[in-house]
Motif scaffolding. Structure first.
Motif, PDB file in Angstrom:
ATOM      1  N   UNK A   4       5.839   0.858  -8.988  1.00  0.00           N
ATOM      2  CA  UNK A   4       5.139  -0.241  -8.320  1.00  0.00           C
ATOM      3  C   UNK A   4       3.726  -0.299  -8.887  1.00  0.00           C
ATOM      4  N   UNK A   5       3.517  -1.191  -9.838  1.00  0.00           N
ATOM      5  CA  UNK A   5       2.232  -1.259 -10.538  1.00  0.00           C
ATOM      6  C   UNK A   5       1.151  -1.952  -9.731  1.00  0.00           C
ATOM      7  N   UNK A   6       1.522  -2.581  -8.633  1.00  0.00           N
ATOM      8  CA  UNK A   6       0.570  -3.401  -7.887  1.00  0.00           C
ATOM      9  C   UNK A   6      -0.061  -2.696  -6.691  1.00  0.00           C
ATOM     10  N   UNK A   7       0.672  -1.799  -6.061  1.00  0.00           N
ATOM     11  CA  UNK A   7       0.203  -1.210  -4.804  1.00  0.00           C
ATOM     12  C   UNK A   7      -0.862  -0.140  -5.032  1.00  0.00           C
ATOM     13  N   UNK A   8      -2.022  -0.259  -4.377  1.00  0.00           N
ATOM     14  CA  UNK A   8      -3.010   0.823  -4.430  1.00  0.00           C
ATOM     15  C   UNK A   8      -2.443   2.082  -3.765  1.00  0.00           C
ATOM     16  N   UNK A   9      -2.800   3.242  -4.326  1.00  0.00           N
ATOM     17  CA  UNK A   9      -2.295   4.527  -3.831  1.00  0.00           C
ATOM     18  C   UNK A   9      -3.457   5.330  -3.249  1.00  0.00           C
TER      19      UNK A   9
ATOM     20  N   UNK B 236       0.868  -1.185   0.000  1.00  0.00           N
ATOM     21  CA  UNK B 236       0.000   0.000   0.000  1.00  0.00           C
ATOM     22  C   UNK B 236       0.902   1.231   0.000  1.00  0.00           C
ATOM     23  N   UNK B 237       0.484   2.267  -0.731  1.00  0.00           N
ATOM     24  CA  UNK B 237       1.224   3.520  -0.795  1.00  0.00           C
ATOM     25  C   UNK B 237       0.282   4.665  -0.438  1.00  0.00           C
TER      26      UNK B 237
ATOM     27  N   UNK C 222      -5.566   4.415   4.748  1.00  0.00           N
ATOM     28  CA  UNK C 222      -4.402   4.119   3.924  1.00  0.00           C
ATOM     29  C   UNK C 222      -4.184   2.641   3.718  1.00  0.00           C
ATOM     30  N   UNK C 223      -4.587   1.826   4.685  1.00  0.00           N
ATOM     31  CA  UNK C 223      -4.434   0.366   4.592  1.00  0.00           C
ATOM     32  C   UNK C 223      -5.588  -0.287   3.831  1.00  0.00           C
TER      33      UNK C 223
ATOM     34  N   UNK D  84       5.004   5.553   2.631  1.00  0.00           N
ATOM     35  CA  UNK D  84       4.368   6.864   2.722  1.00  0.00           C
ATOM     36  C   UNK D  84       5.253   7.867   1.995  1.00  0.00           C
ATOM     37  N   UNK D  85       4.651   8.651   1.126  1.00  0.00           N
ATOM     38  CA  UNK D  85       5.368   9.671   0.363  1.00  0.00           C
ATOM     39  C   UNK D  85       4.975  11.043   0.893  1.00  0.00           C
ATOM     40  N   UNK D  86       5.940  11.760   1.448  1.00  0.00           N
ATOM     41  CA  UNK D  86       5.725  13.139   1.904  1.00  0.00           C
ATOM     42  C   UNK D  86       5.956  14.039   0.694  1.00  0.00           C
ATOM     43  N   UNK D  87       4.867  14.502   0.095  1.00  0.00           N
ATOM     44  CA  UNK D  87       4.939  15.155  -1.217  1.00  0.00           C
ATOM     45  C   UNK D  87       4.832  16.678  -1.096  1.00  0.00           C
TER      46      UNK D  87
END
Length: 318
Positions: free
Chosen positions: A185-190, A99-100, A308-309, A145-148
């Motif tokens: 990462x083509x698999x992880x839901x964002x 998960x992302x 997020x999960x 987790x991406x701090x954008x």
């Protein structure tokens, strides 16, 4: 109307201009799983160069912040030390995450506030760390987790903070980031998590997405929001869960939810996303203040981590 005119007539708090001697960002390979380490290393070297440049220029304030950002083990997907800067930090293993989550910040975010803004949890990086820790506490699955800080955030005391101009630019960049994450990462839901003015950025991104550009997006959570620039979720062509919350101690509740055109400028962000008419799924943010949604142990943080999960049924409603 007098307030609106005053905002339009105000002088925006200036974004810092590039300082001569500050190095430009490096040329980086396209974002892919196999290039992540190369990008992290190149940005680490770049931050060190920018820190040395700040020292030469006598900018001890920026130098101290860059020194913190250059700390061992930090992973920056993108970085720009010029002016207010840009920084996209990754917590966890982006290539293998199940998960992302992308954290989208609000006004007054700069390189100099990326780590600390009054308290650690009130900063973008601090909130990202708190969320990453909570997600790992609640699940054994691999998460990132991406701090954008990938757009030019407005200053609170500026007219830009009351218009969608910065959000429109940010929305395009956020959509591009989603495509980059899919390449890595083509698999992880964002999931996008959008605080304060960041919710306007997310609203702009959502409003411009179609089936192709929204691929991989699993949901959006907005909190501490002045509005999103959208009338309702029913207007979206992208069908993903949209969550909304506001803490009981959040001053943003006093913001007027209007959208008016004044002298060719649209002020305000429309419908309150926590109102039933907006159509979002409510979640409980407890007694969070505007900067307290990532306070460890808080109900808001737990619910954001569950969103997020992808564990929506466990999220407590408002």
């Amino acid at each position: 109307m007098a307030i609106a005119a005053a905002i339009v007539g105000s002088v925006a708090a200036g974004t810092a201009s590039p300082v001569p001697g500050t190095p430009a960002p490096p040329q980086l390979p396209a974002v892919q799983a196999r290039t992540l380490d190369e990008r992290y290393a190149a940005n680490r070297d770049y931050i060190a160069d920018a820190e040395r440049a700040a020292h030469r220029l006598g900018d001890s304030y920026r130098e101290s912040h860059l020194r913190q950002l250059h700390a061992s083990g930090r992973q920056f997907l993108s970085f720009d030390a010029q002016g207010d800067g840009q920084a996209v930090e990754v917590l966890g293993d982006l290539a293998t995450a199940e998960r992302i989550v992308v954290l989208v910040p609000g006004s007054d975010t700069t390189l100099d506030t990326f780590d600390y803004l009054g308290s650690r949890q009130a900063s973008l990086s601090g909130g990202a760390h708190a969320l990453h820790d909570e997600m790992r506490r609640l699940s054994d699955s691999s998460v990132a987790v991406v701090a954008w800080y990938g757009y030019q955030a407005p200053r609170t005391m500026s007219r830009d903070v009351a218009t969608t101009a910065r959000a429109e630019e940010g929305g395009h960049r956020l959509t591009a980031l989603l495509g980059e994450l899919r390449s890595a990462n083509a698999q992880a839901p964002v999931t996008f998590m959008c605080h304060s003015y960041g919710s306007v950025v997310c609203g702009s991104a959502l409003g411009g997405m179609d089936t192709r550009t929204s691929a991989g997006l699993a949901g959006v959570a907005v909190f501490g929001s002045p509005g999103t620039g959208l009338r309702s979720t029913a207007d979206l062509s992208v069908r993903v869960p949209v969550w909304a919350a506001r803490g009981t101690q959040d001053w943003i509740a006093r913001a007027p939810h209007v959208s008016v055109s004044v002298f060719g400028t649209t002020l305000g962000f429309g419908t309150d996303p926590t109102s039933p008419s907006f159509g979002a799924r409510p979640f409980d943010a407890g007694n969070s203040g505007h900067s307290g949604y990532f306070e460890p142990g808080s109900l808001a943080l737990r619910n954001l981590a569950l969103i997020g999960l992808g564990r929506g049924p466990e999220v407590s409603g408002d």
